[in-house]
Motif scaffolding. Structure first.
Motif, PDB file in Angstrom:
ATOM      1  N   ARG A 356     153.049  82.351 163.098  1.00 19.28           N
ATOM      2  CA  ARG A 356     153.047  83.820 163.099  1.00 19.28           C
ATOM      3  C   ARG A 356     151.744  84.327 162.491  1.00 19.28           C
ATOM      4  N   HIS A 357     151.419  85.589 162.810  1.00 17.44           N
ATOM      5  CA  HIS A 357     150.292  86.227 162.141  1.00 17.44           C
ATOM      6  C   HIS A 357     150.837  87.192 161.103  1.00 17.44           C
ATOM      7  N   ALA A 358     150.115  87.334 159.990  1.00 16.02           N
ATOM      8  CA  ALA A 358     150.468  88.259 158.913  1.00 16.02           C
ATOM      9  C   ALA A 358     149.166  88.788 158.334  1.00 16.02           C
ATOM     10  N   ASP A 359     148.931  90.084 158.513  1.00 18.89           N
ATOM     11  CA  ASP A 359     147.646  90.671 158.114  1.00 18.89           C
ATOM     12  C   ASP A 359     146.482  89.899 158.732  1.00 18.89           C
ATOM     13  N   PHE A 360     146.691  89.459 159.979  1.00 16.46           N
ATOM     14  CA  PHE A 360     145.694  88.770 160.794  1.00 16.46           C
ATOM     15  C   PHE A 360     145.369  87.364 160.298  1.00 16.46           C
ATOM     16  N   ASP A 361     146.054  86.903 159.258  1.00 16.32           N
ATOM     17  CA  ASP A 361     146.014  85.490 158.904  1.00 16.32           C
ATOM     18  C   ASP A 361     147.122  84.796 159.697  1.00 16.32           C
ATOM     19  N   VAL A 362     147.052  83.457 159.827  1.00 20.99           N
ATOM     20  CA  VAL A 362     148.011  82.732 160.658  1.00 20.99           C
ATOM     21  C   VAL A 362     148.632  81.605 159.849  1.00 20.99           C
ATOM     22  N   PHE A 399     143.739  87.210 169.788  1.00 16.83           N
ATOM     23  CA  PHE A 399     144.082  85.817 170.068  1.00 16.83           C
ATOM     24  C   PHE A 399     144.009  84.976 168.798  1.00 16.83           C
ATOM     25  N   LEU A 400     144.765  83.863 168.819  1.00 15.47           N
ATOM     26  CA  LEU A 400     144.604  82.868 167.764  1.00 15.47           C
ATOM     27  C   LEU A 400     143.226  82.237 167.937  1.00 15.47           C
ATOM     28  N   ARG A 401     142.432  82.274 166.854  1.00 16.21           N
ATOM     29  CA  ARG A 401     141.064  81.774 166.923  1.00 16.21           C
ATOM     30  C   ARG A 401     140.733  81.044 165.624  1.00 16.21           C
ATOM     31  N   HIS A 402     140.013  79.937 165.722  1.00 17.52           N
ATOM     32  CA  HIS A 402     139.564  79.271 164.505  1.00 17.52           C
ATOM     33  C   HIS A 402     138.169  79.747 164.127  1.00 17.52           C
ATOM     34  N   VAL A 403     137.980  79.994 162.849  1.00 22.31           N
ATOM     35  CA  VAL A 403     136.680  80.389 162.291  1.00 22.31           C
ATOM     36  C   VAL A 403     136.457  79.531 161.059  1.00 22.31           C
ATOM     37  N   GLY A 404     135.463  78.687 161.081  1.00 22.15           N
ATOM     38  CA  GLY A 404     135.263  77.751 159.977  1.00 22.15           C
ATOM     39  C   GLY A 404     136.460  76.832 159.815  1.00 22.15           C
ATOM     40  N   PHE A 405     137.119  76.513 160.939  1.00 22.36           N
ATOM     41  CA  PHE A 405     138.291  75.629 160.996  1.00 22.36           C
ATOM     42  C   PHE A 405     139.543  76.240 160.355  1.00 22.36           C
ATOM     43  N   ASP A 406     139.472  77.502 159.970  1.00 20.65           N
ATOM     44  CA  ASP A 406     140.646  78.253 159.535  1.00 20.65           C
ATOM     45  C   ASP A 406     141.053  79.162 160.692  1.00 20.65           C
ATOM     46  N   PHE A 407     142.347  79.502 160.758  1.00 21.03           N
ATOM     47  CA  PHE A 407     142.814  80.323 161.869  1.00 21.03           C
ATOM     48  C   PHE A 407     143.029  81.766 161.453  1.00 21.03           C
ATOM     49  N   GLN A 408     142.756  82.664 162.407  1.00 20.56           N
ATOM     50  CA  GLN A 408     143.027  84.077 162.230  1.00 20.56           C
ATOM     51  C   GLN A 408     143.415  84.665 163.578  1.00 20.56           C
ATOM     52  N   LEU A 409     144.046  85.823 163.524  1.00 20.54           N
ATOM     53  CA  LEU A 409     144.301  86.576 164.745  1.00 20.54           C
ATOM     54  C   LEU A 409     143.150  87.560 164.888  1.00 20.54           C
ATOM     55  N   ALA A 410     142.371  87.436 165.958  1.00 16.31           N
ATOM     56  CA  ALA A 410     141.141  88.221 166.086  1.00 16.31           C
ATOM     57  C   ALA A 410     141.052  88.842 167.470  1.00 16.31           C
ATOM     58  N   TYR A 411     140.364  89.982 167.524  1.00 15.54           N
ATOM     59  CA  TYR A 411     140.174  90.695 168.789  1.00 15.54           C
ATOM     60  C   TYR A 411     139.104  89.998 169.620  1.00 15.54           C
ATOM     61  N   ASP A 412     139.377  89.840 170.894  1.00 17.76           N
ATOM     62  CA  ASP A 412     138.434  89.188 171.797  1.00 17.76           C
ATOM     63  C   ASP A 412     137.205  90.075 171.992  1.00 17.76           C
ATOM     64  N   ASP A 413     136.072  89.635 171.468  1.00 23.53           N
ATOM     65  CA  ASP A 413     134.852  90.432 171.564  1.00 23.53           C
ATOM     66  C   ASP A 413     134.048  90.115 172.822  1.00 23.53           C
ATOM     67  N   GLY A 414     134.598  89.246 173.683  1.00 23.31           N
ATOM     68  CA  GLY A 414     133.948  88.951 174.948  1.00 23.31           C
ATOM     69  C   GLY A 414     132.836  87.930 174.885  1.00 23.31           C
ATOM     70  N   THR A 415     132.576  87.369 173.717  1.00 22.51           N
ATOM     71  CA  THR A 415     131.487  86.403 173.590  1.00 22.51           C
ATOM     72  C   THR A 415     131.940  85.003 173.973  1.00 22.51           C
ATOM     73  N   THR A 416     130.983  84.167 174.313  1.00 19.85           N
ATOM     74  CA  THR A 416     131.285  82.769 174.624  1.00 19.85           C
ATOM     75  C   THR A 416     131.840  82.053 173.407  1.00 19.85           C
ATOM     76  N   ALA A 417     131.301  82.359 172.233  1.00 23.87           N
ATOM     77  CA  ALA A 417     131.775  81.716 171.001  1.00 23.87           C
ATOM     78  C   ALA A 417     133.245  82.025 170.763  1.00 23.87           C
ATOM     79  N   GLY A 452     149.909  73.220 154.164  1.00 24.04           N
ATOM     80  CA  GLY A 452     150.364  74.172 153.167  1.00 24.04           C
ATOM     81  C   GLY A 452     150.882  75.434 153.841  1.00 24.04           C
ATOM     82  N   PHE A 453     151.449  75.246 155.055  1.00 23.99           N
ATOM     83  CA  PHE A 453     152.023  76.318 155.881  1.00 23.99           C
ATOM     84  C   PHE A 453     150.983  77.255 156.489  1.00 23.99           C
ATOM     85  N   ARG A 454     149.707  77.007 156.253  1.00 23.74           N
ATOM     86  CA  ARG A 454     148.650  77.803 156.888  1.00 23.74           C
ATOM     87  C   ARG A 454     148.071  77.004 158.050  1.00 23.74           C
ATOM     88  N   LEU A 455     147.655  77.714 159.112  1.00 26.81           N
ATOM     89  CA  LEU A 455     147.116  77.016 160.263  1.00 26.81           C
ATOM     90  C   LEU A 455     145.647  76.672 160.052  1.00 26.81           C
TER      91      LEU A 455
END
Length: 475
Positions: A356-362, A399-417, A452-455
């Motif tokens: 689940r997402h909570a405050d955009f953390d996953v 979408f579910l996205r990894h940033v620095g190998f941590d997950f967040q719910l983030a808006y698709d900015d249209g970039t390849t990255a 630790g229950f975090r993605l």
């Protein structure tokens, strides 16, 4: 030989008659191949119901919910809720806007608050293809109106006389000692800046007016170029959007008044000279129904629909607008928002917990509330074929996205990255082949797992890691 020829001729005639009868019996096939219609609307109260929803119809009377009945856009600005959306297409079809009331009843705001001290802004989205939308922004339209207390039910129409849009809406304000809702307008080319608002429609005495929509009709239909409905479902005609309007009558003859219905929404059938005026049955809590007419400027020509002649689909449709689609627009819409079911990701080794997402953390949690925080649509991967991406149900476009190998719910900015960070290969479960694991697209040595229950996105080398990286896709 003559007998044989006669028999062959009889068979040929019979086949031709059968083919002709089949063609005459199924004329709707050609119509069904034509592009359909898109309705933009909201569905009810609360933070989820007061968002942007899309529905589609092939004939203008029978509607199906796009995106599996889920919202297609969510407001993240102002009150964080929207009502009364209007969908505007540019004259050359290369740009679209959704303009909506910045209002969320039951989300910390009451009707009294909204009437006397509501948002003076409209919420705007912009798109170049009808499927990829900008982040929303606020447009202050009522702040320049003396004693302006809100901005409701916006609409816009292209005005060829001034080569820009006439943007019009209702504001509760005091004028000549009377405080009530009146219709104001401003001109704009981009829905980011507007001219100084001016009074557009005012009713006598204390009678207010909120909902208004204008439709352009062909020359010779009722003797007017434009027809508008408003207030107590009155019908008015005019030859210029900003010129003089003449009241033509109302729909009381078929038993409809403003105490029963609101939110008039026009639609022209593409295959015949007939219009549907959709009206929101707010007093009965039933949402939209169509009223049909071959003469928009003739109040006596309107008729109620027959029983079983229309179907509004699975969700309640409330105050919005309808767009006649091109084939290309329809194809893009149906590819982007198919009627796919929402899913949950159940943890293999903590089976009472779901992603689940909570405050955009996953993370993974039990007893997720609101339940929509744990629901995702498995879309074709943003970065590559044969892959998947996880789009949030209650934050569409995120979408579910990894940033620095941590997950967040983030808006698709249209970039390849972003696309690569949000794309995964679904493989057999690392701990149980009957379940699933999700391998990173751009870091194929790493998998989606909880810790630790975090993605996180980690290499998997142990039995614990394999269990942490295994999930069931379930409804």
């Amino acid at each position: 030989m003559a007998t044989l020829r006669a028999r062959l001729w009889a068979v040929l005639v019979t086949v031709c008659l059968l083919l002709t009868a089949q063609t005459l019996a199924t004329p709707q096939r050609a119509v069904a191949a034509d592009p359909g219609y898109l309705m933009t609307h909201f569905i009810g109260e609360g933070a989820t119901g007061q968002q942007i929803y899309f529905s589609h119809s092939t004939d203008g009377l029978h509607w199906s919910d796009l995106n599996g009945g889920g919202m297609t856009l969510r407001s993240t600005v102002g009150t964080r809720g929207v009502r009364d959306p209007a969908l505007v297409r540019s004259p050359n079809g290369d740009r679209y806007w959704i303009i909506a009331t910045d209002l969320c009843i039951g989300c910390g705001q009451s009707w009294g608050d909204a009437i006397d001290n509501g948002s003076r802004n409209l919420v705007i989205w912009e798109s170049r293809d009808l499927v990829t939308w900008s982040q929303p922004w606020l447009l202050n339209v009522a702040g320049a109106i003396p004693d302006g207390r809100n901005a409701w039910a916006p609409e816009a129409i292209w005005n060829p006389e001034t080569n820009d849009y006439v943007l019009y809406w209702a504001t509760n304000a005091t004028l000549n000692g009377v405080r009530k809702h009146r219709i104001y307008y401003a001109r704009t080319t981009d829905f980011r800046t507007v001219t100084t608002p001016r009074l557009y429609i005012d009713r006598p005495g204390t009678q207010g007016i909120i909902d208004t929509q204008i439709v352009e009709v062909p020359a010779g239909v009722g003797g007017h170029r434009y027809v508008r409905t408003s207030g107590q479902i009155t019908i008015e005609g005019g030859d210029s959007i900003l010129g003089t309007w003449t009241e033509l009558g109302n729909l009381s003859g078929i038993g409809l008044t403003g105490s029963q219905v609101e939110g008039p929404m026009w639609m022209k059938f593409r295959d015949r000279d007939e219009w549907a005026l959709y009206l929101d049955q707010y007093a009965a809590g039933r949402g939209y129904m169509p009223v049909l007419t071959t003469g928009p400027a003739t109040p006596g020509a309107y008729r109620l629909p027959g029983s079983g002649t229309y179907d509004m689909g699975g969700t309640k449709k409330r105050h919005g607008s309808i767009l006649n689609l091109t084939a290309a627009e329809e194809s893009r819409l149906q590819a982007r928002w198919p009627a796919t079911a929402a899913n949950r990701l159940q943890s293999y080794n903590y089976q009472d917990r779901y992603v689940r997402h909570a405050d955009f953390d996953v993370r993974i949690d039990p007893n997720v509330s609101p339940a929509e925080d744990a629901r995702f649509r498995l879309r074709p991967g943003l970065a590559g074929s044969g892959t998947v991406s996880f789009e949030s149900v209650n934050f569409p476009g995120h979408f579910l996205r990894h940033v620095g190998f941590d997950f967040q719910l983030a808006y698709d900015d249209g970039t390849t990255a972003f696309a690569e960070d949000a794309t995964f290969r679904r493989v057999a479960g690392l701990a149980d082949s009957g379940w699933s694991s999700f391998q990173s697209y751009n870091h194929p040595d790493r998998y989606l797992r909880h810790y630790g229950f975090r993605l996180r996105l980690d290499p998997i080398t142990t039995a614990t890691g394999r269990a942490d990286a295994t999930f069931r896709v379930t409804s």
